[in-house]
Design a protein around this motif. Sequence first.
Motif, short mmCIF file in Angstrom:
data_model
loop_
_atom_site.label_atom_id
_atom_site.label_comp_id
_atom_site.label_asym_id
_atom_site.label_seq_id
_atom_site.Cartn_x
_atom_site.Cartn_y
_atom_site.Cartn_z
N GLY A 57 0.82 -1.20 0.00
CA GLY A 57 0.00 0.00 0.00
C GLY A 57 0.86 1.25 0.00
N ALA A 58 0.35 2.32 -0.62
CA ALA A 58 1.00 3.63 -0.58
C ALA A 58 0.32 4.49 0.48
CB ALA A 58 0.91 4.30 -1.95
N GLN A 59 0.90 5.64 0.76
CA GLN A 59 0.38 6.49 1.83
C GLN A 59 -0.36 7.72 1.33
OE1 GLN A 59 3.61 7.36 4.55
NE2 GLN A 59 4.19 5.22 4.67
N ASN A 60 -0.39 7.90 0.01
CA ASN A 60 -1.14 9.02 -0.56
C ASN A 60 -1.15 8.85 -2.07
OD1 ASN A 60 -2.68 11.34 -0.45
ND2 ASN A 60 -0.94 12.74 -0.34
N VAL A 61 -2.02 9.60 -2.74
CA VAL A 61 -2.10 9.58 -4.20
C VAL A 61 -2.70 10.90 -4.66
CG1 VAL A 61 -4.41 8.50 -4.21
CG2 VAL A 61 -2.91 8.26 -6.21
N GLY A 100 6.44 16.81 -6.65
CA GLY A 100 6.42 16.10 -5.39
C GLY A 100 5.25 15.15 -5.21
N GLU A 101 4.33 15.09 -6.18
CA GLU A 101 3.16 14.23 -6.06
C GLU A 101 3.33 12.92 -6.83
OE1 GLU A 101 0.29 14.61 -4.28
OE2 GLU A 101 1.13 16.39 -3.35
N ILE A 102 2.47 11.95 -6.52
CA ILE A 102 2.49 10.63 -7.15
C ILE A 102 1.09 10.31 -7.65
CG2 ILE A 102 2.84 8.16 -6.76
CD1 ILE A 102 5.45 9.56 -6.61
N SER A 103 0.99 9.81 -8.87
CA SER A 103 -0.32 9.53 -9.45
C SER A 103 -0.71 8.06 -9.29
CB SER A 103 -0.35 9.90 -10.93
OG SER A 103 0.42 8.97 -11.69
N ALA A 104 -2.00 7.79 -9.45
CA ALA A 104 -2.49 6.42 -9.35
C ALA A 104 -1.87 5.49 -10.39
CB ALA A 104 -4.01 6.42 -9.45
N PRO A 105 -1.72 5.90 -11.66
CA PRO A 105 -1.08 4.99 -12.62
C PRO A 105 0.35 4.63 -12.23
CG PRO A 105 -2.23 6.75 -13.78
CD PRO A 105 -2.24 7.12 -12.33
N MET A 106 1.08 5.57 -11.63
CA MET A 106 2.45 5.28 -11.19
C MET A 106 2.45 4.20 -10.11
SD MET A 106 3.90 9.17 -10.89
CE MET A 106 4.02 10.24 -12.33
N VAL A 138 -4.11 2.21 -0.97
CA VAL A 138 -3.52 3.53 -0.74
C VAL A 138 -4.29 4.23 0.37
CG1 VAL A 138 -4.87 4.58 -2.62
CG2 VAL A 138 -2.82 5.72 -1.74
N VAL A 139 -3.54 4.73 1.36
CA VAL A 139 -4.15 5.50 2.45
C VAL A 139 -4.52 6.88 1.93
CG1 VAL A 139 -3.76 6.47 4.75
CG2 VAL A 139 -2.77 4.24 4.16
N VAL A 140 -5.72 7.32 2.22
CA VAL A 140 -6.20 8.62 1.75
C VAL A 140 -6.83 9.38 2.94
CG1 VAL A 140 -7.83 9.83 0.24
CG2 VAL A 140 -6.64 7.79 -0.59
N THR A 190 -10.52 17.49 -1.40
CA THR A 190 -9.36 16.89 -2.07
C THR A 190 -9.26 15.40 -1.75
OG1 THR A 190 -7.81 17.51 -0.28
CG2 THR A 190 -8.05 19.05 -2.13
N VAL A 191 -9.69 15.03 -0.55
CA VAL A 191 -9.75 13.61 -0.20
C VAL A 191 -10.68 12.87 -1.16
CG1 VAL A 191 -10.63 11.99 1.54
CG2 VAL A 191 -9.07 13.83 2.21
N ASN A 192 -11.82 13.48 -1.43
CA ASN A 192 -12.77 12.87 -2.36
C ASN A 192 -12.16 12.68 -3.74
OD1 ASN A 192 -15.19 13.84 -4.54
ND2 ASN A 192 -15.68 12.14 -3.18
N LEU A 193 -11.43 13.68 -4.22
CA LEU A 193 -10.78 13.58 -5.53
C LEU A 193 -9.76 12.44 -5.54
CD1 LEU A 193 -10.20 17.36 -6.31
CD2 LEU A 193 -11.88 15.85 -7.39
N ARG A 194 -9.01 12.30 -4.46
CA ARG A 194 -7.99 11.25 -4.38
C ARG A 194 -8.64 9.86 -4.34
NH1 ARG A 194 -3.07 14.04 -2.98
NH2 ARG A 194 -3.51 16.06 -2.06
N LEU A 195 -9.73 9.75 -3.60
CA LEU A 195 -10.43 8.47 -3.53
C LEU A 195 -10.87 8.01 -4.92
CD1 LEU A 195 -12.76 9.12 -0.43
CD2 LEU A 195 -10.83 7.53 -0.50
#
Length: 244
Positions: free
Chosen positions: A63-67, A77-83, A92-94, A109-114
């Motif tokens: 699992g990742a810690q953000n997306v 500095g950000e990481i995308s879901a396809p990566m 992934v923790v959101v 922004t949490v909703n967008l990440r989900l």
Amino acid sequence: MRKVIIAGNWKMYKTQTEALEFLRGFLNYVDNTPDDREIVLCSPFTALGTLSKNLHGSRIRVGAQNVHWEEVGAYTGEISAPMLAEIGVRYVVVGHSERRQYFGETDETVNLRLKAAQSHGLIPILCVGETKQQRDAGETEAWIISQLEKGLVNVDQAQLVIAYEPIWAIGTGDTCDADEANRIIGIIRSRLDNPNVTIQYGGSVKPGNIDEIMAQPEIDGALVGGASLNPKDFARIVNYESVH
């Protein structure tokens, strides 16, 4: 049927070398872990590839810690879901409280990440929870319901995990009483369209309290912080004694 998921959140700990050292000890402890529970290791971005490669074919998920919510873009500095998906990340923790507190994350922004995570096959672990001030003011239920209502807009609840993490219990050693955690998680479940969503408890989960936590009927797992950094301690948590 609700799935039991025990996830370790390493936060900003462990280099790739340290992650491999952890695995060498941890894998020996979970050979006989019951099949009714899923194990997830949420590491810093730099260790994800190493974990994925070394856990390929095992029962342990990465699992990742953000997306980020965009697939590509000028977001230094950000990481995308396809990566994340490309290197075998599954969860992934959101919306962790530390992301909300230190980095300005909002329910929007949490909703967008989900939604971004789900659109690429990642299962998000949505974190919700109240501060000590909110609890003392009697605002716990209203606050968490608001987080859910804003965060879950157009989110597929069939591909979702929720973690109830009372902020006052994270890293403090002050664990929420198991029956109170169970009560709040029951309230969370009552607000969902899908009653089979896995809902974890997080907040100073330790080898000494995991059995009591997991004995609660509404609690489907744990999101573990500090205790997940030690392979023996985390293995004891993963191998909790089931009394359901």
